[in-house]
Design a protein around this motif. Structure first.
Motif, short mmCIF file in Angstrom:
data_model
loop_
_atom_site.label_atom_id
_atom_site.label_comp_id
_atom_site.label_asym_id
_atom_site.label_seq_id
_atom_site.Cartn_x
_atom_site.Cartn_y
_atom_site.Cartn_z
N ASP A 277 -6.71 -15.45 8.05
CA ASP A 277 -5.81 -16.63 7.99
C ASP A 277 -4.37 -16.28 7.40
O ASP A 277 -3.62 -17.34 8.16
CB ASP A 277 -6.63 -17.55 7.10
N LEU A 278 -4.10 -15.67 6.62
CA LEU A 278 -2.89 -15.38 6.26
C LEU A 278 -1.85 -15.06 7.27
O LEU A 278 -0.66 -15.64 7.58
CB LEU A 278 -2.58 -14.35 5.12
N GLN A 311 -6.12 -9.03 -9.53
CA GLN A 311 -5.43 -7.83 -8.83
C GLN A 311 -6.67 -7.66 -7.63
O GLN A 311 -6.21 -7.40 -6.42
CB GLN A 311 -5.91 -6.37 -9.64
N TYR A 312 -7.78 -8.21 -7.61
CA TYR A 312 -8.74 -8.13 -6.72
C TYR A 312 -8.35 -9.10 -5.69
O TYR A 312 -8.47 -8.99 -4.38
CB TYR A 312 -10.29 -8.48 -7.26
N SER A 313 -7.93 -10.26 -5.77
CA SER A 313 -7.49 -11.21 -5.10
C SER A 313 -6.56 -10.96 -4.23
O SER A 313 -6.31 -11.30 -3.10
CB SER A 313 -7.19 -12.52 -6.04
N LEU A 314 -5.27 -10.27 -5.03
CA LEU A 314 -4.22 -10.00 -4.24
C LEU A 314 -4.35 -8.40 -3.17
O LEU A 314 -4.19 -8.58 -2.04
CB LEU A 314 -3.16 -9.17 -5.11
N THR A 315 -5.26 -7.66 -3.67
CA THR A 315 -5.72 -6.67 -2.94
C THR A 315 -6.55 -7.15 -1.67
O THR A 315 -6.29 -6.69 -0.31
CB THR A 315 -6.56 -5.76 -3.59
N PRO A 319 -4.46 -6.09 1.77
CA PRO A 319 -5.15 -5.08 1.57
C PRO A 319 -4.57 -3.63 1.10
O PRO A 319 -4.92 -3.01 0.33
CB PRO A 319 -6.01 -4.89 2.98
N ASP A 320 -3.48 -3.31 2.03
CA ASP A 320 -3.03 -2.03 1.48
C ASP A 320 -1.64 -2.02 2.09
O ASP A 320 -1.17 -2.80 3.00
CB ASP A 320 -3.85 -0.75 2.20
N LYS A 321 -0.74 -1.01 1.75
CA LYS A 321 0.85 -1.19 2.08
C LYS A 321 0.83 -0.95 3.50
O LYS A 321 1.76 -1.54 4.11
CB LYS A 321 1.48 0.05 1.32
N GLY A 322 -0.28 -0.35 4.16
CA GLY A 322 0.00 -0.02 5.58
C GLY A 322 -0.58 -1.13 6.77
O GLY A 322 -0.19 -1.39 7.63
N SER A 323 -1.20 -2.34 5.99
CA SER A 323 -1.72 -3.31 6.64
C SER A 323 -0.65 -4.38 7.16
O SER A 323 0.56 -4.41 6.40
CB SER A 323 -2.82 -4.13 5.84
N ALA A 324 -0.93 -5.16 8.15
CA ALA A 324 0.31 -5.88 8.54
C ALA A 324 0.38 -7.18 7.44
O ALA A 324 1.50 -7.61 7.38
CB ALA A 324 -0.38 -6.94 9.89
N ARG A 326 0.48 -6.88 4.40
CA ARG A 326 1.02 -6.73 3.08
C ARG A 326 2.50 -6.80 3.35
O ARG A 326 3.11 -7.17 2.28
CB ARG A 326 0.84 -5.04 3.03
N GLY A 327 2.90 -6.92 4.35
CA GLY A 327 4.38 -7.19 4.54
C GLY A 327 4.53 -8.60 4.05
O GLY A 327 6.05 -9.17 4.32
N TYR A 328 3.85 -9.48 3.95
CA TYR A 328 3.94 -10.81 3.68
C TYR A 328 3.73 -11.23 1.96
O TYR A 328 3.50 -12.33 1.89
CB TYR A 328 2.96 -11.78 4.52
N SER A 329 3.63 -10.01 1.46
CA SER A 329 3.57 -10.24 -0.06
C SER A 329 4.53 -11.17 -0.74
O SER A 329 4.18 -11.81 -1.61
CB SER A 329 3.57 -8.95 -0.80
#
Length: 430
Positions: A277-278, A311-315, A319-324, A326-329
């Motif tokens: 969704d994000l 931390q669980y919600s953010l993960t 999900p991880d630094k390599g995921s698409a 993660r670039g929207y943090s």
């Protein structure tokens, strides 16, 4: 899970009756009026106070005491904190209100039923990149759509915040029936036009939209077709707002911040907002206000926002630094509560939300011993009243500091619900 809504904390004011008037205090040197005049003056005074309460603002509030040094320099941000120390220091803030300890964006909610928030927004506007007054509801009225809340608008307050470079983005709750705004093009376009026109007419810098919990309640999110239409509505609204230029926003357009629930720890379900969704909304939305609070309730008393849950919600969302995703943090505004809870530890459970004023009253009355919970990274205390044990969870400088450090590690911002409910010196950590 049943959707949770922030407004439930406004269901009543749980504060105890104060021993002194909560409004401006009369000078002790002022002579007491004669009884005959009192009967005339009292009704007039009540009418004035009622009018002030209705607008949600009190003129000339008592400003916090100031000190040359911050809470960090005063050694107040720590695990071992006493009730006496909080009582002595909670209304003292650094005189340098422009100094920011937290460098990322900060969104602060302000509610009409808590006038202190309006004053705190002005006093500490240099620490707040976005201020969201909780003013609007978009509702169905038969076949028509109505945007309620225009009477809350305060031109002077908005202008003062914007002059200090804070973006004013009022919250709009989408109360309208999903069948009205999602399935039919004409009402959908009308809903978007009502919101965009209000922003243009009032000179706002965008809005905060809350609709996910309503859609969950109506079953929209369980139907793949309706869920897709719901996401398309948000995207269309974002594109409409982005078509209008803004003088204050660094993005040069009106902004859309979307409210999203925090994932529960048992895994995602249809009602949760997930990383897919994000990704679908990221190009049309400027930020996501993540509601990482209200973890516990009367039936399961405990911390408001355990660090592991945050931390669980953010993960889960990133999900991880390599995921698409993660670039929207940088688009996440991590929810921080400035309110707390007073739970009854009796069979069946019960409790109520508390503000800073309530918390201070409890400290004064019971002088409890505050304990630090390592698992949640929150302080709490236990007290007994008429033979009934209570557990109180309320933010402290240390619990806030831990969450701000976590937000910095992730490169995300903050969304505070809501600044009128906190203690004055909370602003020193921002």
């Amino acid at each position: 899970m049943a959707p949770r809504r922030r407004d439930r904390r406004s269901r009543r004011d749980p504060s105890p009756s104060p021993s002194h008037p909560s409004g401006p205090r009369a000078s002790s040197s002022t002579p007491r009026p004669r009884p005959r005049l009192a009967f005339v003056a009292l009704p007039l005074l009540l009418l004035i106070l009622a009018a002030l309460h209705f607008t949600g603002r009190l003129s000339g509030p008592q400003a916090p005491r100031t000190t040359p040094i911050s809470v960090y320099e005063r050694g107040l941000v720590k695990r071992q904190v006493s009730a006496d120390e909080i009582l002595a220091e909670h209304d003292r803030v650094s005189e340098n209100r422009s100094l920011r300890h937290f460098p990322n964006p900060v969104l602060a909610y302000v509610t009409p039923w808590n006038s202190k928030g309006y004053d705190m927004a002005k006093l500490f506007s240099t620490k707040l990149t976005h201020v969201s007054p909780v003013w609007y509801d978009l509702k169905s009225d038969g076949n028509k759509l109505v945007l309620e809340g225009q009477h809350n608008y305060d031109a002077g307050w908005v202008s003062e915040l914007q002059s200090n470079a804070s973006l004013v983005v009022p919250r709009v709750v989408l109360e309208a029936f999903p069948g009205v705004v999602l399935l039919k093009k004409k009402p959908r376009d009308k809903a978007i036009d009502l919101i965009v026109s209000e922003c243009r007419d009032k000179g706002y810098d965008g809005i905060v939209l809350e609709s996910w919990s309503r859609w969950a309640a109506y079953g929209v999110l369980d139907d793949p077709k309706l869920r897709k239409l719901a996401l398309q509505f948000v995207k269309q609204l974002g594109e409409a707002l982005h078509s209008i230029s803004s003088q204050l926003s660094t993005r040069n357009h009106l902004e859309l911040i979307y409210v999203i629930p925090a994932p529960r720890m048992e895994g995602l379900n249809n009602q949760d907002f997930g990383p897919e969704d994000l990704l679908q909304l990221a190009d049309s939305v400027d930020g996501f206000s993540l509601m990482t609070y209200d973890f516990s309730g009367p039936q399961n008393p405990g911390p408001s926002a355990p660090l592991k849950w945050i931390q669980y919600s953010l993960t889960t969302l990133l999900p991880d630094k390599g995921s698409a995703s993660r670039g929207y943090s940088h688009m996440i505004f991590l929810g921080i509560n400035f309110y707390g809870n007073d739970f009854l530890l009796s069979k069946g459970g019960a409790g109520s939300s508390i503000t800073g004023r309530d918390f201070i009253h409890l400290l004064e009355k019971y002088k409890p011993s505050l304990q630090w919970d390592d698992k949640s990274s929150e302080h709490f205390f236990i007290y007994s009243d008429e033979g009934v044990r209570h557990a109180v969870f309320y933010p402290t400088l240390m619990s806030l500091s831990v969450r701000l450090d976590e937000a910095q590690d992730w490169g995300i911002g903050l969304s505070i619900w809501e600044i009128g409910q906190g203690l004055d010196y909370f602003f020193d950590v921002l």
